[in-house]
Design a protein around this motif. Sequence first.
Motif, PDB file in Angstrom:
ATOM      1  N   ARG A 161       0.723  -1.097   0.142  1.00  0.00           N
ATOM      2  CA  ARG A 161      -0.109  -0.058  -0.091  1.00  0.00           C
ATOM      3  C   ARG A 161       0.931   0.955   0.006  1.00  0.00           C
ATOM      4  O   ARG A 161       0.341   2.318   0.225  1.00  0.00           O
ATOM      5  N   THR A 204     -11.381   6.023  -6.985  1.00  0.00           N
ATOM      6  CA  THR A 204     -11.585   4.680  -6.152  1.00  0.00           C
ATOM      7  C   THR A 204     -12.096   3.627  -6.634  1.00  0.00           C
ATOM      8  O   THR A 204     -13.024   3.613  -7.500  1.00  0.00           O
ATOM      9  N   ALA A 205     -11.461   2.359  -6.804  1.00  0.00           N
ATOM     10  CA  ALA A 205     -11.743   1.232  -7.663  1.00  0.00           C
ATOM     11  C   ALA A 205     -11.772   1.557  -9.155  1.00  0.00           C
ATOM     12  O   ALA A 205     -12.831   1.093  -9.538  1.00  0.00           O
ATOM     13  N   SER A 216      -0.803   6.276  -7.441  1.00  0.00           N
ATOM     14  CA  SER A 216      -1.707   5.295  -6.980  1.00  0.00           C
ATOM     15  C   SER A 216      -0.943   4.704  -5.697  1.00  0.00           C
ATOM     16  O   SER A 216      -0.254   5.295  -5.252  1.00  0.00           O
ATOM     17  N   ASP A 258      -2.841  -1.648  -5.147  1.00  0.00           N
ATOM     18  CA  ASP A 258      -4.169  -1.164  -5.518  1.00  0.00           C
ATOM     19  C   ASP A 258      -3.926   0.134  -6.412  1.00  0.00           C
ATOM     20  O   ASP A 258      -4.324   1.359  -6.267  1.00  0.00           O
ATOM     21  N   GLU A 259      -3.587  -0.253  -7.663  1.00  0.00           N
ATOM     22  CA  GLU A 259      -3.287   0.464  -8.577  1.00  0.00           C
ATOM     23  C   GLU A 259      -4.511   1.193  -9.167  1.00  0.00           C
ATOM     24  O   GLU A 259      -4.377   2.336 -10.107  1.00  0.00           O
ATOM     25  N   ASP A 260      -5.710   0.834  -8.982  1.00  0.00           N
ATOM     26  CA  ASP A 260      -7.024   1.657  -9.524  1.00  0.00           C
ATOM     27  C   ASP A 260      -7.589   2.590  -8.411  1.00  0.00           C
ATOM     28  O   ASP A 260      -8.641   3.207  -8.587  1.00  0.00           O
ATOM     29  N   THR A 261      -6.883   2.993  -7.469  1.00  0.00           N
ATOM     30  CA  THR A 261      -7.352   4.089  -6.487  1.00  0.00           C
ATOM     31  C   THR A 261      -6.225   4.830  -6.442  1.00  0.00           C
ATOM     32  O   THR A 261      -4.962   4.873  -6.103  1.00  0.00           O
TER      33      THR A 261
END
Length: 169
Positions: A115, A153-154, A132, A136-139
């Motif tokens: 993280r 987020t997401a 990012s 958790d690369e899409d947040t």
Amino acid sequence: HFERSSGTPHVKFSNNADSGDYALFYADRDSFKVATRASAGATYTDWISGLYDSVADTQAISIGNLDATAGAILYVSGTYAAPRVGIGTNTPSYKLDLGDKFFWDSNYFRTNQTRGAAIMNEAPSSTNPVFSFYGDEDTGMSRADNNKLSLITAGVEAIRIDASQNVGI
């Protein structure tokens, strides 16, 4: 063919016979070492080494106190198509490996901490954060358009701030 085991340098650079010097050793036709010592008669410490492996077609060069357990200060290895640079490590796992803290793997510059922060090498959008987190690369945060900032987020834009500092949710 030169042998380093004798401890005698093949080329020696010094400006005073009573002080330290630098020396060049040839291990074989595909490798070399540059070493230094603090005073005449002292043991040489390797500072730069280079190696070419003709079978694997790889090259490596190390810079730093190579006799220390910490390894090289700067280490470059690999092939032309797959180079690797290590700073603070002599075993880089990525194209750029900064010791045990950060690395570049062609798509991200990131920390190795779960993280931890990451910067993506991709086009920013309202659903693709370029700032990012590892794992958790899409947040994260991105540039949705000129003068527009998105918090994502997401993989979905959650908040947008425009040039007039209006906030959309």
